[in-house]
Design a protein around this motif. Structure first.
Motif, PDB file in Angstrom:
ATOM      1  N   VAL A 129       0.684  -1.095  -0.093  1.00 15.18           N
ATOM      2  CA  VAL A 129       0.110  -0.120  -0.004  1.00 15.18           C
ATOM      3  C   VAL A 129       0.965   1.129  -0.028  1.00 15.18           C
ATOM      4  N   ALA A 151      -5.682   2.552  -0.649  1.00 13.83           N
ATOM      5  CA  ALA A 151      -6.034   1.728   0.553  1.00 13.83           C
ATOM      6  C   ALA A 151      -7.314   0.835   0.222  1.00 13.83           C
ATOM      7  N   TYR A 154      -6.557  -2.855  -1.009  1.00 14.98           N
ATOM      8  CA  TYR A 154      -5.888  -3.751   0.053  1.00 14.98           C
ATOM      9  C   TYR A 154      -6.957  -4.043   0.930  1.00 14.98           C
ATOM     10  N   GLN A 176       0.127  -8.634   1.782  1.00 13.12           N
ATOM     11  CA  GLN A 176      -0.217  -7.380   1.395  1.00 13.12           C
ATOM     12  C   GLN A 176       0.751  -6.216   1.788  1.00 13.12           C
TER      13      GLN A 176
END
Length: 301
Positions: A129, A151, A154, A176
């Motif tokens: 991210v 964001a 994610y 992630q």
């Protein structure tokens, strides 16, 4: 070398250029025609024995690479936004000009440099991210907006790092978040979370956040919570991820490149990504008075 755009113009606000010149330094300013790397190389060719970098981690990293390559000392002046490297050296972030005292009677110290391919990093390499936010138009001007733009995918589990990370507990597929730091971050106490108490361990730090089956509603809060609960130096972050230290960390996968952030600068790295560390590769000159150093009890925790 000074970056006039770093930290919203801290160089001008704190009068760093005239103060450095009064101490005998020759100051060069980055511009479209001259980046920090080329300016540092020119300074070495002209006989400079000490290089200075006034800016954020990206500017410092560029000058540090030249300093290490040419066996010059580096003076770091925290004139960026976050100043992670300067903070962990113990420098006074509230008054960047105090770092200039190192030009007069600086104490030498050898610290490590992280390496990824041909590049060095003083702070970290990130994937996920944060790296995606760096690529958003206008990131420097409005960082919250950039994070808000990337964001959601994610958080919903629709976006991840297209790679596999080798860890001491097996391979993590498509995490992630991956954060690889020049020396490990302290994780045991909330007050010092994310600090590096040493920059000379010869080890990289790694934090990998796995992609959960049921993504949390707030990915970044989830990551902070996992780290605060992690009291050991290495091992699994519950079911959510893994933390460890090693001199070499490798990522591999089926795509050609990964977007990454290296000391806050957006780059594309070819796979496999191999991060290593050059122990004691950089000599820094530090002012004798460094109010940012943590107390001894915190370091022992």
């Amino acid at each position: 070398m000074t970056n006039p755009r770093s930290g919203g113009g801290k160089t001008a606000r704190y009068g760093l250029v005239p103060r450095a010149e009064d101490m005998g330094a020759r100051v060069r300013t980055t511009s479209a025609e001259g980046d920090a790397t080329s300016l540092a190389r020119n300074a070495v060719e002209e006989g400079a024995q000490v290089l200075g970098a006034a800016g954020g981690d990206g500017t410092v990293s560029a000058v540090a690479a030249v300093a290490a390559e040419t066996d010059r000392s580096l003076v770091v002046v925290p004139a960026g936004t976050r100043n992670h490297f300067a903070r962990d050296l113990g420098l006074d972030l509230r008054d960047p000009a105090r770092a200039l005292d190192a030009l007069v009677d600086g104490e030498p110290a050898q610290v490590d440099l992280g390496v990824v391919g041909p590049r060095v990093f003083v702070n970290n390499v990130s994937f996920g991210v944060y790296a995606d936010a760096l690529l958003e138009p206008g990131y420097r001007e409005d960082k919250p907006r950039a994070f808000a733009a990337v964001a959601p995918d994610y958080v919903k589990g629709k976006q991840w790092v297209e790679a596999r990370v080798d860890t001491p507990w097996g391979t993590v597929d498509f995490p992630q978040v991956v954060l690889i730091s020049n020396n490990p971050y302290h994780l045991a106490t909330p007050r010092w979370l994310g600090r590096r108490f040493s920059l000379a361990t010869g080890q990289l730090g790694a934090i990998v956040l796995k992609r959960p089956a049921q993504p949390p509603p707030d990915l970044l809060r989830h990551l902070r919570g996992e780290l605060r609960q992690h009291k050991r130096g290495a091992g699994p972050l519950g079911e959510g991820g893994v933390v460890w230290s090693a001199p070499c960390i490798t990522m591999h996968g089926d795509v050609g490149h990964l977007d990454a952030g290296i000391d806050g600068e957006a780059v594309r790295l070819p796979l496999p990504v191999v991060c290593g560390i050059r122990q004691g590769a950089l000599r820094v000159l530090l002012p004798k008075d460094r109010p940012g150093l943590p107390p001894e009890r915190a370091v022992r925790h």
